[in-house]
Write a protein that holds these residues in place. Structure first.
Motif, PDB file in Angstrom:
ATOM      1  N   PHE A  21       0.810  -1.218   0.000  1.00 15.86           N
ATOM      2  CA  PHE A  21       0.000   0.000   0.000  1.00 15.86           C
ATOM      3  C   PHE A  21       0.844   1.270   0.000  1.00 15.86           C
ATOM      4  O   PHE A  21       0.371   2.321  -0.432  1.00 15.86           O
ATOM      5  N   ASN A  22       2.041   1.189   0.502  1.00 13.79           N
ATOM      6  CA  ASN A  22       2.941   2.348   0.534  1.00 13.79           C
ATOM      7  C   ASN A  22       4.358   1.833   0.323  1.00 13.79           C
ATOM      8  O   ASN A  22       5.094   1.604   1.279  1.00 13.79           O
ATOM      9  N   TYR A  23       4.737   1.651  -0.929  1.00 13.22           N
ATOM     10  CA  TYR A  23       6.026   1.028  -1.226  1.00 13.22           C
ATOM     11  C   TYR A  23       7.132   2.069  -1.148  1.00 13.22           C
ATOM     12  O   TYR A  23       7.200   3.002  -1.940  1.00 13.22           O
ATOM     13  N   ARG A  24       8.028   1.862  -0.164  1.00 14.75           N
ATOM     14  CA  ARG A  24       9.133   2.795   0.082  1.00 14.75           C
ATOM     15  C   ARG A  24      10.492   2.168  -0.219  1.00 14.75           C
ATOM     16  O   ARG A  24      11.520   2.771   0.058  1.00 14.75           O
ATOM     17  N   ALA A  25      10.483   0.958  -0.750  1.00 13.92           N
ATOM     18  CA  ALA A  25      11.720   0.214  -1.040  1.00 13.92           C
ATOM     19  C   ALA A  25      12.495  -0.093   0.230  1.00 13.92           C
ATOM     20  O   ALA A  25      13.728  -0.186   0.221  1.00 13.92           O
ATOM     21  N   TRP A  26      11.790  -0.274   1.352  1.00 13.78           N
ATOM     22  CA  TRP A  26      12.425  -0.704   2.587  1.00 13.78           C
ATOM     23  C   TRP A  26      12.792  -2.183   2.461  1.00 13.78           C
ATOM     24  O   TRP A  26      12.202  -2.920   1.663  1.00 13.78           O
ATOM     25  N   SER A  27      13.736  -2.610   3.247  1.00 17.61           N
ATOM     26  CA  SER A  27      14.182  -3.998   3.191  1.00 17.61           C
ATOM     27  C   SER A  27      13.034  -4.965   3.482  1.00 17.61           C
ATOM     28  O   SER A  27      12.982  -6.069   2.941  1.00 17.61           O
ATOM     29  N   SER A  28      12.097  -4.556   4.326  1.00 16.68           N
ATOM     30  CA  SER A  28      10.969  -5.426   4.672  1.00 16.68           C
ATOM     31  C   SER A  28       9.949  -5.522   3.550  1.00 16.68           C
ATOM     32  O   SER A  28       9.005  -6.312   3.635  1.00 16.68           O
ATOM     33  N   CYS A  36       7.073  -7.627  -1.601  1.00 16.30           N
ATOM     34  CA  CYS A  36       5.778  -7.074  -2.016  1.00 16.30           C
ATOM     35  C   CYS A  36       5.432  -7.446  -3.454  1.00 16.30           C
ATOM     36  O   CYS A  36       4.286  -7.778  -3.763  1.00 16.30           O
ATOM     37  N   GLY A  37       6.401  -7.369  -4.347  1.00 18.62           N
ATOM     38  CA  GLY A  37       6.207  -7.786  -5.733  1.00 18.62           C
ATOM     39  C   GLY A  37       5.014  -7.151  -6.402  1.00 18.62           C
ATOM     40  O   GLY A  37       4.860  -5.932  -6.438  1.00 18.62           O
ATOM     41  N   ARG A  38       4.143  -8.002  -6.934  1.00 18.69           N
ATOM     42  CA  ARG A  38       2.996  -7.522  -7.694  1.00 18.69           C
ATOM     43  C   ARG A  38       1.900  -6.930  -6.815  1.00 18.69           C
ATOM     44  O   ARG A  38       0.888  -6.452  -7.328  1.00 18.69           O
ATOM     45  N   ARG A  39       2.066  -6.967  -5.526  1.00 18.61           N
ATOM     46  CA  ARG A  39       1.057  -6.410  -4.626  1.00 18.61           C
ATOM     47  C   ARG A  39       1.201  -4.916  -4.423  1.00 18.61           C
ATOM     48  O   ARG A  39       0.435  -4.300  -3.683  1.00 18.61           O
ATOM     49  N   ILE A  40       2.185  -4.291  -5.066  1.00 12.48           N
ATOM     50  CA  ILE A  40       2.412  -2.858  -4.896  1.00 12.48           C
ATOM     51  C   ILE A  40       1.257  -2.066  -5.505  1.00 12.48           C
ATOM     52  O   ILE A  40       0.913  -2.235  -6.672  1.00 12.48           O
ATOM     53  N   VAL A  41       0.659  -1.212  -4.697  1.00  9.28           N
ATOM     54  CA  VAL A  41      -0.445  -0.359  -5.135  1.00  9.28           C
ATOM     55  C   VAL A  41       0.036   1.063  -5.385  1.00  9.28           C
ATOM     56  O   VAL A  41      -0.392   1.715  -6.338  1.00  9.28           O
ATOM     57  N   ALA A  42       0.940   1.564  -4.523  1.00 14.47           N
ATOM     58  CA  ALA A  42       1.420   2.933  -4.651  1.00 14.47           C
ATOM     59  C   ALA A  42       2.910   3.000  -4.357  1.00 14.47           C
ATOM     60  O   ALA A  42       3.380   2.439  -3.365  1.00 14.47           O
ATOM     61  N   TYR A  43       3.632   3.678  -5.248  1.00 17.52           N
ATOM     62  CA  TYR A  43       5.051   3.957  -5.031  1.00 17.52           C
ATOM     63  C   TYR A  43       5.172   5.316  -4.351  1.00 17.52           C
ATOM     64  O   TYR A  43       4.509   6.280  -4.742  1.00 17.52           O
TER      65      TYR A  43
END
Length: 318
Positions: free
Chosen positions: A236-243, A247-254
């Motif tokens: 939901f909030n992809y920040r490119a954190w190690s955790s 996420c892969g294809r589940r990314i909704v928002a960069y």
């Protein structure tokens, strides 16, 4: 959804049954030289409209941003809400005082007063729940509707950062550039007083002791006005954190700083962001004719035929 006004001091309170859910984006230019922020805002708004096509979208902006893109936003059936200016001399902080404090920041005043303006989203009582995003550095790549309903407000992304004992006075960290909340004047008042009086723990943000995240973290964990905190799914909030590697294809928002706006600002100016005009908006044009045409053509709530709003208006309303 009438939310255009110069001051949110007297918000319209609707009954719980009349309130709606929607998306609010914060887009502040703050200084004339930040004109590029207008194109970045249009990019964020247009990606939301293209992927999600929500009925209810509000952009909170300042006077400079409204002058730059207010007309374009309205052409795309996006409501605008002008936030009031912030009196920086009313901000109290321990240590350096005004105007010396501003000289210590990586990003100078008045840029960081954007934080206080963000809290005005809590005054939009027309909404039951809101997904708020920083409109300058968030891009939507998938339908974001589930961000409204996956969990209850308050929700944000907290994974992937230093453990609680290492920052934020022992409180769990979360990112405040994208979150789910429920409007409340009590929450607004608490956030504003916490921000202006400096009653929060500094978590090390890039804005020095002016960050919006730090007061929100303190209020979220020390009071109940924001509601119980819920962790959002990683995409939901992809920040490119190690955790978030999984996420892969589940990314909704960069959510990051962008150097390229892509084709989105031009699409917004041409009113080509939305794939389909929302049904509720079509019905508002001329309900009887829309209903008749919908019945004749077997339109359904998930109808995805692509057409321009002007063509629909001409066809239905003549």
């Amino acid at each position: 959804l009438a939310v255009t006004r110069s001051s949110p001091a007297e918000p319209t309170v609707l009954s719980s049954s009349a309130r709606v859910d929607g998306f609010v984006l914060g887009c502040m230019m703050q200084e004339v030289q930040n004109k590029r922020a207008a194109r970045l805002c249009l990019t964020s708004v247009c990606t939301l409209l293209a992927t999600t096509n929500p009925d209810h979208v509000v952009v909170m902006l300042d006077a400079l941003m409204e002058e730059a893109i207010g007309k374009t936003l309205r052409m795309n059936h996006v409501h605008v809400f002008r936030t009031p200016n912030v009196n920086v001399h009313s901000i109290v902080r321990k240590g350096p005082q005004w105007p010396d404090f501003g000289k210590l920041l990586k990003r100078k005043l008045p840029l960081e007063t954007y934080s206080a303006k963000k809290y005005y989203a809590w005054t939009l009582l027309q909404f039951d729940r809101i997904v708020y995003s920083d409109g300058i550095d968030v891009r939507f790549v998938k339908n974001a509707t589930n961000m409204l309903y996956a969990v209850e407000p308050f929700a944000a992304m907290s994974g992937g950062r230093a453990p609680p004992h290492a920052r934020c006075g022992g409180y769990p960290y979360f990112n405040a550039g994208l979150f789910l909340m429920r409007p409340s004047l009590a929450a607004f008042s608490t956030l504003m007083s916490t921000y202006f009086q400096g009653n929060f723990t500094y978590c090390g943000g890039s804005g020095g002791h002016l960050d919006d995240q730090d007061p929100m973290i303190s209020v979220a964990h020390q009071t109940s006005v924001l509601g119980r905190f819920h962790e959002w799914p990683c995409g939901f909030n992809y920040r490119a954190w190690s955790s978030q590697i999984h996420c892969g294809r589940r990314i909704v928002a960069y959510h990051k700083s962008y150097t390229d706006e892509g084709p989105w600002p031009e699409r917004a100016m041409q009113r080509k962001c939305r794939p389909v005009p929302p049904r509720t908006r079509l019905r508002a044009l001329c309900p009887a004719r829309v209903a008749a045409l919908a019945h004749a053509n077997n339109w359904t709530s998930d109808d995805n035929d692509e057409f321009e709003l002007e063509a629909v208006h001409t066809r239905i309303c003549g």
